[in-house]
Design a protein around this motif. Sequence first.
Motif, PDB file in Angstrom:
ATOM      1  N   VAL A   1       0.860  -1.190   0.000  1.00 53.79           N
ATOM      2  CA  VAL A   1       0.000   0.000   0.000  1.00 53.79           C
ATOM      3  C   VAL A   1       0.888   1.229   0.000  1.00 53.79           C
ATOM      4  O   VAL A   1       1.765   1.380   0.862  1.00 53.79           O
ATOM      5  CB  VAL A   1      -0.933   0.038   1.228  1.00 53.79           C
ATOM      6  N   SER A   2       0.687   2.101  -0.973  1.00 52.68           N
ATOM      7  CA  SER A   2       1.331   3.415  -0.973  1.00 52.68           C
ATOM      8  C   SER A   2       0.246   4.459  -0.769  1.00 52.68           C
ATOM      9  O   SER A   2      -0.639   4.619  -1.615  1.00 52.68           O
ATOM     10  CB  SER A   2       2.054   3.660  -2.303  1.00 52.68           C
ATOM     11  N   SER A   3       0.285   5.140   0.367  1.00 53.18           N
ATOM     12  CA  SER A   3      -0.848   5.971   0.775  1.00 53.18           C
ATOM     13  C   SER A   3      -0.793   7.398   0.269  1.00 53.18           C
ATOM     14  O   SER A   3      -1.746   8.148   0.439  1.00 53.18           O
ATOM     15  CB  SER A   3      -0.932   6.001   2.302  1.00 53.18           C
ATOM     16  N   GLY A   4       0.345   7.816  -0.340  1.00 53.62           N
ATOM     17  CA  GLY A   4       0.424   9.186  -0.828  1.00 53.62           C
ATOM     18  C   GLY A   4       0.260  10.194   0.278  1.00 53.62           C
ATOM     19  O   GLY A   4       0.965  10.151   1.291  1.00 53.62           O
ATOM     20  N   ASN A   5      -0.706  11.088   0.136  1.00 50.07           N
ATOM     21  CA  ASN A   5      -0.929  12.138   1.142  1.00 50.07           C
ATOM     22  C   ASN A   5      -1.632  11.634   2.391  1.00 50.07           C
ATOM     23  O   ASN A   5      -1.840  12.400   3.331  1.00 50.07           O
ATOM     24  CB  ASN A   5      -1.752  13.275   0.540  1.00 50.07           C
ATOM     25  N   ARG A   6      -2.052  10.377   2.380  1.00 46.23           N
ATOM     26  CA  ARG A   6      -2.651   9.745   3.555  1.00 46.23           C
ATOM     27  C   ARG A   6      -3.823  10.573   4.088  1.00 46.23           C
ATOM     28  O   ARG A   6      -3.972  10.788   5.288  1.00 46.23           O
ATOM     29  CB  ARG A   6      -1.576   9.568   4.635  1.00 46.23           C
ATOM     30  N   ALA A   7      -4.691  10.986   3.190  1.00 44.94           N
ATOM     31  CA  ALA A   7      -5.827  11.805   3.609  1.00 44.94           C
ATOM     32  C   ALA A   7      -6.864  10.999   4.380  1.00 44.94           C
ATOM     33  O   ALA A   7      -7.604  11.550   5.185  1.00 44.94           O
ATOM     34  CB  ALA A   7      -6.482  12.457   2.392  1.00 44.94           C
ATOM     35  N   ASP A   8      -6.910   9.703   4.140  1.00 45.96           N
ATOM     36  CA  ASP A   8      -7.900   8.861   4.824  1.00 45.96           C
ATOM     37  C   ASP A   8      -7.229   7.603   5.354  1.00 45.96           C
ATOM     38  O   ASP A   8      -6.834   7.541   6.509  1.00 45.96           O
ATOM     39  CB  ASP A   8      -9.050   8.535   3.872  1.00 45.96           C
ATOM     40  N   VAL A   9      -7.089   6.585   4.512  1.00 47.30           N
ATOM     41  CA  VAL A   9      -6.453   5.339   4.949  1.00 47.30           C
ATOM     42  C   VAL A   9      -4.990   5.606   5.299  1.00 47.30           C
ATOM     43  O   VAL A   9      -4.253   6.199   4.520  1.00 47.30           O
ATOM     44  CB  VAL A   9      -6.562   4.264   3.850  1.00 47.30           C
ATOM     45  N   SER A  10      -4.606   5.168   6.495  1.00 48.23           N
ATOM     46  CA  SER A  10      -3.260   5.439   7.001  1.00 48.23           C
ATOM     47  C   SER A  10      -2.584   4.132   7.380  1.00 48.23           C
ATOM     48  O   SER A  10      -3.149   3.044   7.252  1.00 48.23           O
ATOM     49  CB  SER A  10      -3.325   6.360   8.217  1.00 48.23           C
ATOM     50  N   GLY A  11      -1.371   4.254   7.888  1.00 49.36           N
ATOM     51  CA  GLY A  11      -0.657   3.081   8.373  1.00 49.36           C
ATOM     52  C   GLY A  11      -1.401   2.377   9.489  1.00 49.36           C
ATOM     53  O   GLY A  11      -1.311   1.146   9.615  1.00 49.36           O
ATOM     54  N   ASN A  12      -2.136   3.119  10.309  1.00 50.45           N
ATOM     55  CA  ASN A  12      -2.921   2.487  11.369  1.00 50.45           C
ATOM     56  C   ASN A  12      -3.953   1.521  10.800  1.00 50.45           C
ATOM     57  O   ASN A  12      -4.157   0.418  11.312  1.00 50.45           O
ATOM     58  CB  ASN A  12      -3.625   3.549  12.213  1.00 50.45           C
ATOM     59  N   ASP A  13      -4.630   1.927   9.735  1.00 48.38           N
ATOM     60  CA  ASP A  13      -5.639   1.063   9.120  1.00 48.38           C
ATOM     61  C   ASP A  13      -4.995  -0.199   8.556  1.00 48.38           C
ATOM     62  O   ASP A  13      -5.540  -1.298   8.694  1.00 48.38           O
ATOM     63  CB  ASP A  13      -6.372   1.818   8.006  1.00 48.38           C
ATOM     64  N   VAL A  14      -3.849  -0.037   7.909  1.00 49.90           N
ATOM     65  CA  VAL A  14      -3.179  -1.192   7.312  1.00 49.90           C
ATOM     66  C   VAL A  14      -2.682  -2.136   8.403  1.00 49.90           C
ATOM     67  O   VAL A  14      -2.710  -3.360   8.246  1.00 49.90           O
ATOM     68  CB  VAL A  14      -2.042  -0.737   6.386  1.00 49.90           C
ATOM     69  N   LEU A  15      -2.220  -1.576   9.533  1.00 44.41           N
ATOM     70  CA  LEU A  15      -1.835  -2.429  10.661  1.00 44.41           C
ATOM     71  C   LEU A  15      -3.023  -3.257  11.146  1.00 44.41           C
ATOM     72  O   LEU A  15      -2.865  -4.430  11.505  1.00 44.41           O
ATOM     73  CB  LEU A  15      -1.304  -1.575  11.812  1.00 44.41           C
ATOM     74  N   GLN A  16      -4.187  -2.645  11.201  1.00 46.36           N
ATOM     75  CA  GLN A  16      -5.385  -3.394  11.601  1.00 46.36           C
ATOM     76  C   GLN A  16      -5.627  -4.569  10.659  1.00 46.36           C
ATOM     77  O   GLN A  16      -6.017  -5.669  11.080  1.00 46.36           O
ATOM     78  CB  GLN A  16      -6.615  -2.470  11.601  1.00 46.36           C
ATOM     79  N   TYR A  17      -5.397  -4.362   9.374  1.00 49.44           N
ATOM     80  CA  TYR A  17      -5.591  -5.420   8.382  1.00 49.44           C
ATOM     81  C   TYR A  17      -4.531  -6.507   8.540  1.00 49.44           C
ATOM     82  O   TYR A  17      -4.837  -7.704   8.526  1.00 49.44           O
ATOM     83  CB  TYR A  17      -5.540  -4.814   6.981  1.00 49.44           C
ATOM     84  N   TRP A  18      -3.271  -6.115   8.682  1.00 50.84           N
ATOM     85  CA  TRP A  18      -2.185  -7.089   8.774  1.00 50.84           C
ATOM     86  C   TRP A  18      -2.254  -7.922  10.048  1.00 50.84           C
ATOM     87  O   TRP A  18      -1.755  -9.039  10.080  1.00 50.84           O
ATOM     88  CB  TRP A  18      -0.840  -6.377   8.720  1.00 50.84           C
ATOM     89  N   TYR A  19      -2.849  -7.373  11.095  1.00 52.61           N
ATOM     90  CA  TYR A  19      -2.835  -8.042  12.396  1.00 52.61           C
ATOM     91  C   TYR A  19      -3.330  -9.480  12.298  1.00 52.61           C
ATOM     92  O   TYR A  19      -2.717 -10.400  12.857  1.00 52.61           O
ATOM     93  CB  TYR A  19      -3.683  -7.251  13.395  1.00 52.61           C
ATOM     94  N   ASP A  20      -4.422  -9.707  11.596  1.00 49.50           N
ATOM     95  CA  ASP A  20      -4.936 -11.077  11.484  1.00 49.50           C
ATOM     96  C   ASP A  20      -4.970 -11.556  10.039  1.00 49.50           C
ATOM     97  O   ASP A  20      -5.723 -12.471   9.699  1.00 49.50           O
ATOM     98  CB  ASP A  20      -6.319 -11.204  12.118  1.00 49.50           C
ATOM     99  N   ASP A  21      -4.139 -10.946   9.170  1.00 48.68           N
ATOM    100  CA  ASP A  21      -4.045 -11.396   7.789  1.00 48.68           C
ATOM    101  C   ASP A  21      -3.190 -12.661   7.734  1.00 48.68           C
ATOM    102  O   ASP A  21      -1.992 -12.625   8.050  1.00 48.68           O
ATOM    103  CB  ASP A  21      -3.416 -10.307   6.914  1.00 48.68           C
ATOM    104  N   PRO A  22      -3.750 -13.797   7.345  1.00 48.37           N
ATOM    105  CA  PRO A  22      -2.973 -15.040   7.354  1.00 48.37           C
ATOM    106  C   PRO A  22      -1.867 -15.067   6.322  1.00 48.37           C
ATOM    107  O   PRO A  22      -0.966 -15.912   6.401  1.00 48.37           O
ATOM    108  CB  PRO A  22      -4.039 -16.117   7.054  1.00 48.37           C
ATOM    109  N   ASP A  23      -1.889 -14.156   5.339  1.00 48.86           N
ATOM    110  CA  ASP A  23      -0.872 -14.149   4.289  1.00 48.86           C
ATOM    111  C   ASP A  23       0.326 -13.267   4.615  1.00 48.86           C
ATOM    112  O   ASP A  23       1.267 -13.192   3.821  1.00 48.86           O
ATOM    113  CB  ASP A  23      -1.493 -13.675   2.965  1.00 48.86           C
TER     114      ASP A  23
END
Length: 976
Positions: free
Chosen positions: A396-418
């Motif tokens: 994920v490259s968030s650019g200006n990070r106006a909405d989705v941020s690293g925090n959101d991606v961490l939430q996804y990765w936390y229980d991502d089996p891949d």
Amino acid sequence: MQTPPDRHEYPAHWEADVVLRDGGTARIRPIAADDADRLVSFYEQVSAESKYYRFFAPYPRLSAKDVHRFTHHDFVDRVGLAATVGGEFIATVRYDRIAADGRPASAPADEAEVAFLVQDAHQGRGVASALLEHIAAVARERGIRRFAAEVLPANSKMIKVFTDAGYQQKRSFEDGVVRLEFDLEPTDRSLAVQRAREQRAEARSVARLLAPGSVAVVGAGRTPGGVGRSILDNLRDAGFTGRLYAVNGALQEKELAGVPAHRSVRDIGEPVDLAVIAVPAERVPEAVAECGEHGVQGLVVVSAGYAESGPEGRQRQRELVRQARTYGMRIIGPNAFGVINTSPGTRLNASLAPEMPRTGRIGLFAQSGAIGIALLSRLHRRGGGVTGVTGVSTFVSSGNRADVSGNDVLQYWYDDPDTDVALMYLESIGNPRKFTRLARRTAAAKPLVVVQGARHGGAAPQGHAVRATRLPHATVSALLRQAGVIRVDTITELVDAGLLLARQPLPAGPRVAILGNSESLGLLTYDACLAQELRPLPPRDLTTGASAEDFRAALAHALADDACDAVVVTAIPAVGDMSAADAALAEALRSASAAAPGKPVLVVHVELGGLAEALSAAASTAPAGPAPQVAPAPAEVENEVESRETEGESAEVDSRLIPAYPAAERAVRALAEAVRYGQWRRESADPGRVPEYEDIDEKGAAEQIDQLLAAASEQPQPQPQPRPEAEAQSEGQPEAQPEARPGGPEEDALTLGPDDTCALLARYGIDVRRALPAHTPGEAVAAAERLGYPVALKTTAPHLRHRADLGGVRLDLADEEQLRRAYAELTSLFGEPEELRPVVQGMAPRGVDTVVRAVIDPAAGAVLSFGLAGAASELLGDTAHRLIPVTDRDAASLVRSIRTAPLLFGWRGSAPADVAALEELLLRLSRLVDDHPEVVSVSLEPVVVAPRGLSVLGASVRLAPPPARDDLGPRTLPVY
């Protein structure tokens, strides 16, 4: 909104965007008088059954009186909130303050009746749960401590909303109605429930962006090479498994580059999950509106011309986010590089990367497109500096990070089996408290490696609206490490550490065996281990004539040694057929490593590109066969997955890949990070506890703080010039003065006078030795007689305070004569009493002088700091920090983590200080700041730690109104 004279001002700070259970968004806001038509329209779309559950009787329509009642609120005793999508209501909640007899009431009544109504089409999305969090926060702000709700027994969904919230509650049944009563004070369970819901919702919102069933590229042109066309081609060439559409208003064709083409998203006859917008910034609003009306779930905006371009672009960016959230959509970008998901079931390359990365176990997040390209390139490359075939799960490259941020991606990765390892390049952290919390939880499950750019620039990159920290970068880095984050300084170190963590088990300790066919390279590795505070064993030189079998035997012996936690193998080229030798050596190392899978193995090679490839060729994270430049057809992907499953290839096999490094320093640095992370994982399994002290008066402290802030707000004073914190302790100064709050000059902070400071600290068991003013020698004598000799005489002028080295302190004054002489000396040396502000204080038992501080940093959150007093510690920066709340283990490690800690433990035969009393002080101060967010700064200086007990000789406390919302409040999406 309306603000009639009989109502409080419209509380705009209650407005918030939230992520719902299915990953969509909604806006929560107060209901106002001009919402009458929206309320009526909303009610008409609610089923008869839901209306019956709400009013306990058939209620087909709202009367004019009902509409007036439900839209006119005073925002104190009567409050209504609505959840909206597209500007229309989808759910409402209201509370009415009631007295003990159930009749309408005003403060100080602290109970309210609460009721919900959710449109049937939106039930099951978690709307009521989100509304409950927000209405509870509003009620607490207005002095309401308890909710009551009456629910029909058949309304099981609403009963579940209340019972699952985690509050302590009481249930009764009377007259065919279930009555629920529950306290609104957050509990450990309610916070856990709230954060679990937050994680599921935010992870789902990212999953909708990374695993869409259909993608439309808005702005794909006829001519290859443009941004939109490049993304379309990349999606097609990667073998995206879903439906793909090209959208361009100028297109007449029905197909573009083999992809169905349309002039508008509205013309697509099927649902679209994800839209990639690549049109000029001025045309983006029209594209967003089309997507929203068509029901698109999320956007990747690669268009530039937003906050990175200046104030006008920043306003354009805010409007973009507001518009997208109105339709319930989340945004990656703007000015983004794109997103990638290598899962065989998705194969999404909605980015400007021309090649699809190989499938693997590493998740990548980059705020910068250029850094994202560099990361993908390094992980894709074979040989060279880092061993080669290493795959990516998601990017994920968030650019200006106006909405989705690293925090959101961490939430996804936390229980991502891949995803087994998370690598992040951050240029700013929008919500540091939340990031630290999420990082701590993620790091407990899988490694999180972070490199932070722009850390010394003094300002966030363009387009990143963030709060500035007042803490040094080294302090912020140390705080992140305490949360389990593996902090590195460069992209090279990021990749080096990521490869090791993705391929090898965590070391059980710092003991490192070194073996190889070069004595010099072994010695360099040994020195590098010492520099990284590892414990290397003497290097074993196999000589330049060592064969592959010699390496295998030596590695197997080292791995079997209980005194070894990890092995670094050093290798230099052999003379002769290098490719055959490389393959043989790689196979030998893999064989020995596989026999002892519990210890990590690293290779340091010199100009051995063939070895690097050979080490990763046999068990790669890539699909079998050569790396695909063009995605295989869906049938081929299916066969590949089936083949891997039948052959038993799994993440366990992948983890045994042996990473190779071109320099000893790089290999050892990566290993040292793994050692420290492994130690953190073991310690985090038992993080300690926050002790309960029976003598703490939390309620009394809260009342005192409320009274002080209320008194200050009723008597506004001119803003004074900033002063050192400790100056406020000076006797004779006004009891409380407003002062600029740290990190927020627009807010007022209140520096307490000495009486209020001592009283507040005493409620938490922190006693401050009283200092009495001495404006004249006579007052000094009277103060000494009141306190009892011996005493100390010291100045509290800003330039002399806590500066014993300048002579502004006289100690052990045993009688009146000595006191008067000392007073005369101070005034003759430094000036008149009005300038010196002298005070008299009783002597404390001698010990080690220390400094304890707590501060609310606008970026890092609540931080507790400790160090020894004195110029040496200040010059060396020998201060340690911990995030609040502090556990007993945190307090113990805080005291021992400074370089001058030996002075507290009997250095050179001195009496050991009472460290237990010091740790208790740290814990009590942490409790004070954690319990009361109004306490924005506390300074205890000096704290003299004697062999028995301690004495706090000076203290300063500053208060400010708490933020309307913080990380402990209801779920909200940030607004940058």
